[in-house]
Scaffold this active site. Structure first.
Site, short mmCIF file in Angstrom:
data_model
loop_
_atom_site.label_atom_id
_atom_site.label_comp_id
_atom_site.label_asym_id
_atom_site.label_seq_id
_atom_site.Cartn_x
_atom_site.Cartn_y
_atom_site.Cartn_z
N HIS A 32 3.51 -3.78 9.38
CA HIS A 32 2.66 -3.25 8.31
C HIS A 32 2.03 -4.39 7.52
O HIS A 32 0.80 -4.43 7.34
CB HIS A 32 3.51 -2.37 7.39
CG HIS A 32 2.74 -1.73 6.29
ND1 HIS A 32 2.29 -0.42 6.34
CD2 HIS A 32 2.34 -2.19 5.07
CE1 HIS A 32 1.66 -0.12 5.24
NE2 HIS A 32 1.67 -1.18 4.45
N GLU A 33 2.85 -5.31 7.03
CA GLU A 33 2.34 -6.40 6.19
C GLU A 33 1.54 -7.42 7.00
O GLU A 33 0.55 -7.96 6.51
CB GLU A 33 3.50 -7.07 5.46
CG GLU A 33 4.30 -6.14 4.56
CD GLU A 33 3.44 -5.46 3.51
OE1 GLU A 33 2.44 -6.05 3.07
OE2 GLU A 33 3.78 -4.32 3.13
N HIS A 36 -1.99 -6.10 7.31
CA HIS A 36 -2.77 -6.34 6.09
C HIS A 36 -3.30 -7.76 6.05
O HIS A 36 -4.49 -8.00 5.81
CB HIS A 36 -1.90 -6.11 4.84
CG HIS A 36 -1.65 -4.68 4.50
ND1 HIS A 36 -2.64 -3.72 4.52
CD2 HIS A 36 -0.52 -4.05 4.08
CE1 HIS A 36 -2.12 -2.56 4.15
NE2 HIS A 36 -0.84 -2.73 3.88
#
Length: 216
Positions: A32-33, A36
């Site tokens: 997820h990170e 980003h």
């Protein structure tokens, strides 16, 4: 998660469950990170990369309080990926793309692990631990994606909403920044969060399953 303690007949089963959940959380948060940070870098903002966040090392993304909330409530968060809008060519559009990248990465991760789980079942793999790990990773990634799409500060869905509707204004931002976390707690404790997310999660499971069936 604490509400599930009574479902276990002995402490060893519960500890195994905790380990499965922790592994799934690490996978979910990391991809997820990373997504980003990678999308931000691709769009011209090296801030997250310079901070070491464009990495698949889970320790670079973990937030202690976020992990505690995962344990207590079944949802949580990682360290936020920092961006600098001055580095973006189209801040409104690019913020939307950066925000949506995390949940999309979780859904892709969930699908990949679902395919592995599905193939393992088809091939007759009867390792309970392996199948439980795979299914937990799928479940947590789907939940993490859907949870982060909620339009509540500081989740990704909030940034998506304000990118699409920038005229929501300062009052909306002030309210969400002050009460967003309390709103999430209220939704969690009231059961409304499950009511919102469960049907969507089931629909995604069904979609994954039907896609896999095409190749059987």
């Amino acid at each position: 998660m604490l509400g599930r303690i009574g479902q276990f007949t002995n402490i060893s089963d519960f500890l195994i469950y905790l380990l499965e959940m922790f592994l799934a959380i690490l996978v979910s948060i990391t991809f997820h990170e990373y997504a980003h940070a990678a999308v931000a870098y691709k769009l011209g903002d090296p801030t997250a990369k310079n901070m070491g966040r464009m990495s698949l090392d889970p320790t670079r993304h973990l937030d202690l309080m976020g992990i505690v909330c995962f344990v207590l409530f079944g949802w949580g968060w990682a360290k936020p990926v920092m961006t600098n809008s001055r580095n973006l060519k189209n801040p409104r559009r690019d913020d939307l793309l950066i925000s949506i990248a995390g949940p999309v990465a979780n859904l892709i991760t969930a699908f990949v692990f679902f395919v592995v789980y599905f193939a393992s079942k088809i091939l007759g793999n009867d390792s309970v631990i392996l199948l439980n790990i795979l299914s937990t990773i799928v479940s947590v990634n789907i939940s993490f994606a859907l949870f982060n799409l909620l339009p509540v500060y500081p989740l990704d869905g909030y940034h998506v909403l304000t990118s699409i509707f920038p005229k929501l204004g300062f009052k909306f931002f002030a309210f969400m920044s002050r009460y967003g976390m309390w709103l999430l707690l209220a939704l969690s404790y009231s059961g409304v969060l499950d009511y919102i997310l469960t049907p969507a999660a089931i629909a995604i499971y069904d979609l994954f399953f039907n896609i896999c069936l095409v190749f059987v």
